[in-house]
Design a protein around this motif. Structure first.
Motif, PDB file in Angstrom:
ATOM      1  N   MET A 260       0.730  -0.859   0.142  1.00 26.29           N
ATOM      2  CA  MET A 260      -0.170   0.128   0.007  1.00 26.29           C
ATOM      3  C   MET A 260       0.931   1.305  -0.414  1.00 26.29           C
ATOM      4  SD  MET A 260      -3.124  -1.622   0.064  1.00 26.29           S
ATOM      5  CE  MET A 260      -4.562  -0.310   0.690  1.00 26.29           C
ATOM      6  N   GLY A 261       1.532   0.977   0.846  1.00 30.33           N
ATOM      7  CA  GLY A 261       2.629   2.538   0.706  1.00 30.33           C
ATOM      8  C   GLY A 261       3.361   2.635  -0.071  1.00 30.33           C
ATOM      9  N   GLU A 262       4.894   1.622  -0.002  1.00 29.20           N
ATOM     10  CA  GLU A 262       5.839   2.297  -0.927  1.00 29.20           C
ATOM     11  C   GLU A 262       5.351   1.729  -2.659  1.00 29.20           C
ATOM     12  OE1 GLU A 262       9.459   1.089   1.134  1.00 29.20           O
ATOM     13  OE2 GLU A 262       8.291  -0.671   1.051  1.00 29.20           O
ATOM     14  N   GLY A 263       3.771   1.176  -2.748  1.00 29.35           N
ATOM     15  CA  GLY A 263       3.234   1.089  -3.540  1.00 29.35           C
ATOM     16  C   GLY A 263       3.037   2.623  -4.099  1.00 29.35           C
ATOM     17  N   THR A 264       2.401   2.933  -2.976  1.00 30.77           N
ATOM     18  CA  THR A 264       2.137   4.261  -3.450  1.00 30.77           C
ATOM     19  C   THR A 264       3.046   5.004  -3.994  1.00 30.77           C
ATOM     20  OG1 THR A 264      -0.156   4.170  -2.355  1.00 30.77           O
ATOM     21  CG2 THR A 264       0.553   6.001  -2.794  1.00 30.77           C
ATOM     22  N   ILE A 284      17.806  12.188  -7.946  1.00 34.20           N
ATOM     23  CA  ILE A 284      17.304  11.299  -6.215  1.00 34.20           C
ATOM     24  C   ILE A 284      16.121  10.984  -6.560  1.00 34.20           C
ATOM     25  CG2 ILE A 284      16.911  12.129  -4.300  1.00 34.20           C
ATOM     26  CD1 ILE A 284      18.921  14.444  -4.456  1.00 34.20           C
ATOM     27  N   MET A 285      15.407  10.853  -7.428  1.00 31.51           N
ATOM     28  CA  MET A 285      13.970  10.862  -7.560  1.00 31.51           C
ATOM     29  C   MET A 285      14.107   9.033  -8.776  1.00 31.51           C
ATOM     30  SD  MET A 285      12.284  12.271  -5.289  1.00 31.51           S
ATOM     31  CE  MET A 285      12.611  13.925  -4.101  1.00 31.51           C
ATOM     32  N   ARG A 286      14.897   9.133  -8.918  1.00 28.64           N
ATOM     33  CA  ARG A 286      15.291   8.346  -9.647  1.00 28.64           C
ATOM     34  C   ARG A 286      15.180   6.739  -9.567  1.00 28.64           C
ATOM     35  NH1 ARG A 286      19.258   5.794 -12.986  1.00 28.64           N
ATOM     36  NH2 ARG A 286      20.714   8.398 -12.326  1.00 28.64           N
ATOM     37  N   LEU A 287      16.783   7.332  -8.899  1.00 31.78           N
ATOM     38  CA  LEU A 287      17.653   5.552  -7.741  1.00 31.78           C
ATOM     39  C   LEU A 287      16.333   5.175  -6.882  1.00 31.78           C
ATOM     40  CD1 LEU A 287      21.123   7.434  -8.260  1.00 31.78           C
ATOM     41  CD2 LEU A 287      20.500   5.356  -9.428  1.00 31.78           C
ATOM     42  N   ALA A 288      15.815   6.424  -5.894  1.00 30.33           N
ATOM     43  CA  ALA A 288      15.218   5.897  -4.436  1.00 30.33           C
ATOM     44  C   ALA A 288      13.656   5.333  -5.462  1.00 30.33           C
ATOM     45  CB  ALA A 288      14.385   7.453  -4.159  1.00 30.33           C
ATOM     46  N   ALA A 289      13.852   5.346  -6.398  1.00 23.67           N
ATOM     47  CA  ALA A 289      12.057   5.167  -6.819  1.00 23.67           C
ATOM     48  C   ALA A 289      12.593   3.127  -7.706  1.00 23.67           C
ATOM     49  CB  ALA A 289      11.647   5.550  -8.338  1.00 23.67           C
ATOM     50  N   GLN A 290      13.769   2.928  -8.061  1.00 24.24           N
ATOM     51  CA  GLN A 290      14.523   1.273  -8.015  1.00 24.24           C
ATOM     52  C   GLN A 290      14.373   0.746  -7.230  1.00 24.24           C
ATOM     53  OE1 GLN A 290      18.869   1.949  -9.893  1.00 24.24           O
ATOM     54  NE2 GLN A 290      17.787   3.593 -12.014  1.00 24.24           N
ATOM     55  N   ASP A 291      15.079   1.321  -5.704  1.00 25.43           N
ATOM     56  CA  ASP A 291      15.216   0.426  -4.641  1.00 25.43           C
ATOM     57  C   ASP A 291      13.170   0.802  -4.492  1.00 25.43           C
ATOM     58  OD1 ASP A 291      18.334   0.934  -5.318  1.00 25.43           O
ATOM     59  OD2 ASP A 291      17.747   2.830  -3.147  1.00 25.43           O
ATOM     60  N   GLU A 292      12.757   1.328  -4.344  1.00 22.41           N
ATOM     61  CA  GLU A 292      11.531   1.454  -3.813  1.00 22.41           C
ATOM     62  C   GLU A 292      10.854   0.194  -4.590  1.00 22.41           C
ATOM     63  OE1 GLU A 292      10.283   2.075  -0.946  1.00 22.41           O
ATOM     64  OE2 GLU A 292      11.528   4.067  -0.743  1.00 22.41           O
ATOM     65  N   ALA A 293      10.958  -0.048  -6.166  1.00 23.11           N
ATOM     66  CA  ALA A 293      10.526  -0.986  -6.936  1.00 23.11           C
ATOM     67  C   ALA A 293      10.586  -2.496  -6.250  1.00 23.11           C
ATOM     68  CB  ALA A 293      10.583  -0.459  -8.014  1.00 23.11           C
ATOM     69  N   ARG A 294      12.318  -2.890  -5.468  1.00 26.45           N
ATOM     70  CA  ARG A 294      12.002  -4.227  -5.269  1.00 26.45           C
ATOM     71  C   ARG A 294      11.337  -4.446  -4.215  1.00 26.45           C
ATOM     72  NH1 ARG A 294      17.148  -2.212  -5.984  1.00 26.45           N
ATOM     73  NH2 ARG A 294      17.145  -1.413  -4.060  1.00 26.45           N
ATOM     74  N   HIS A 295      11.353  -3.315  -3.131  1.00 28.26           N
ATOM     75  CA  HIS A 295      11.010  -3.459  -1.634  1.00 28.26           C
ATOM     76  C   HIS A 295       9.657  -3.634  -2.177  1.00 28.26           C
ATOM     77  CE1 HIS A 295      13.819  -0.218   0.156  1.00 28.26           C
ATOM     78  NE2 HIS A 295      14.309  -1.212  -0.876  1.00 28.26           N
ATOM     79  N   VAL A 296       8.189  -3.570  -2.683  1.00 29.80           N
ATOM     80  CA  VAL A 296       7.263  -3.754  -3.781  1.00 29.80           C
ATOM     81  C   VAL A 296       7.338  -5.016  -4.071  1.00 29.80           C
ATOM     82  CG1 VAL A 296       5.028  -3.320  -4.808  1.00 29.80           C
ATOM     83  CG2 VAL A 296       6.821  -0.996  -4.207  1.00 29.80           C
TER      84      VAL A 296
END
Length: 399
Positions: A260-264, A284-296
């Motif tokens: 729910m959260g990180e997917g959002t 920064i936003m591009r690199l952070a999104a790569q990490d968050e995609a793995r978490h999701v």
């Protein structure tokens, strides 16, 4: 039992590595067999006698040798009752225990664990509760994708922003830092409770914690580049994140945080990359999104497996969203300052037409976030009406 097997240590004493050769020679002998040890070290007979007594072997003085060692039953039986703690390769049948015993402790999976050791208390020790078949692949991907904040981001890139745009960006970054603090602490809480038999999951959670720490670093570094003070932190935002932090159930916390959260947040980071006012923020936003995609991805894979093995989980996941929504009903949700800051970043100018475009872009972002939540819940197997309901109930604070 016949003549003793010979072992010549030359001038090597037991205290200088000779013990290694002695153990190697004894390892191939049955109980009751003897080993005649010779050597030039003057302390060898004394050390040999003492070690035999400690290790459970017999010792006999003899002419022209330092001593004769007789393999004792007590020493040979030390590993009776030992058991192998599964296998190192989780793809091999039987490698993973459904419920690894506490007596395996922190032993490596696949090791032979001596009987009589201490028991460790691991609250998360159920295969169906914690395992994901994708954990190993995602960990390998995460390890290969780690980036260095000092070199991966163009910190020295020149740019100039109007003060109001910089202030808007700092407010959004302040909000991101607050949420990433929570996203770091939630997996960290469960990491210490996870049985290390499930090492791929343990490693993946550890990298996830490291990812969030790196995000906090780069968001803070960009926010303080031209400002001494960060933005506002609201009661509603803190209350929303507290419900995540205090969720005691691993599956529910994973669902609320990752699905729910990180997917959002993936939608939000893509929005901020698209509307970034400078190259540093964009990177920064591009690199952070790569990490968050793995978490999701891990959250989804973990919950898909868990749902297949626990028919009660879907109802508990749905109840957790409704319960969280009710608990936060009296809060303001996303603070106006963050909403307005997103509008300013999307607008890019202060004309009425630009602000109208920015406002419409943020409303579209919120709709995309809700659609993403609904899509992920459909993938988890929720009925369309339930997925729509829960997607709409998710906290207005995004996370």
């Amino acid at each position: 039992m016949g003549h003793p097997a010979p072992l010549d240590l030359a001038d090597l004493g037991l205290d200088r590595g000779g013990l290694l050769l002695l153990k190697r020679a004894l390892a191939g002998l049955p109980v009751g067999a003897t080993l005649a040890v010779t050597g030039a070290s003057p302390e060898l007979p004394i050390h040999l006698r003492a070690w035999c007594r400690q290790a459970g072997h017999g010792f006999e003085p003899a002419a022209e040798v330092a001593g004769v060692v007789r393999v004792g039953a007590a020493a040979a039986g030390r590993w009776q009752g030992a058991e192998q703690a599964g296998g190192p390769d989780p793809r091999v049948e039987g490698a993973l225990a459904a419920r690894p015993p506490a007596r395996w402790g922190v032993a490596a999976r696949g090791a032979v664990v001596e009987a009589g050791g201490p028991s460790f208390s691991f609250g998360l020790d159920d295969l169906d509760q914690v395992w994901s078949d994708d954990a190993g692949r995602l960990y390998a991907q995460a390890a290969a994708s780690q980036w260095d904040p000092a070199t991966a981001i163009p910190w020295e890139a020149p740019f100039e922003l109007p003060d109001e745009v910089e202030d808007a960006l700092v407010q959004v970054l302040t909000y991101l830092i607050e949420n990433e603090n929570a996203a770091l602490l939630v997996p960290a809480r469960f990491l210490g409770r996870l049985h290390p038999h499930f090492r791929e999951v343990m490693q993946l959670l550890a990298v996830q914690v490291a990812d969030e720490a790196r995000h906090v670093e780069v968001f803070t570094r960009r926010a303080t580049r031209r400002r001494q003070c960060l933005g506002l932190s609201t009661v509603g935002g803190q209350a929303s994140l507290q419900t995540l932090f205090e969720e005691p159930d691993f599956a529910l916390a994973s669902f609320l945080l990752s699905v729910m959260g990180e997917g959002t947040f993936l939608s939000l980071l893509a929005f901020l990359e698209a509307h970034a006012p400078d190259p540093v923020t964009r990177a920064i936003m591009r690199l952070a999104a790569q990490d968050e995609a793995r978490h999701v991805a891990f959250g989804m894979a973990h919950l898909q497996r868990h749902l297949r093995h626990d028919p009660t989980l879907a109802a508990r996941l749905a109840a957790s969203v409704r319960r969280r929504h009710d608990a936060l009903a009296g809060t303001a949700g996303l603070n106006d300052e963050v909403f307005d800051a997103l509008v300013v970043l999307a607008a890019g100018a202060w004309t009425p037409a630009a602000i109208a475009r920015g406002h419409a872009a943020v409303l579209m972002l919120q709709a995309e976030m809700e659609a993403g939540r609904r899509g992920r819940m459909l993938k988890l197997g929720f009925a369309a009406d339930v997925a729509a309901e829960l997607a709409g109930l998710h906290t207005r604070n995004f996370m």
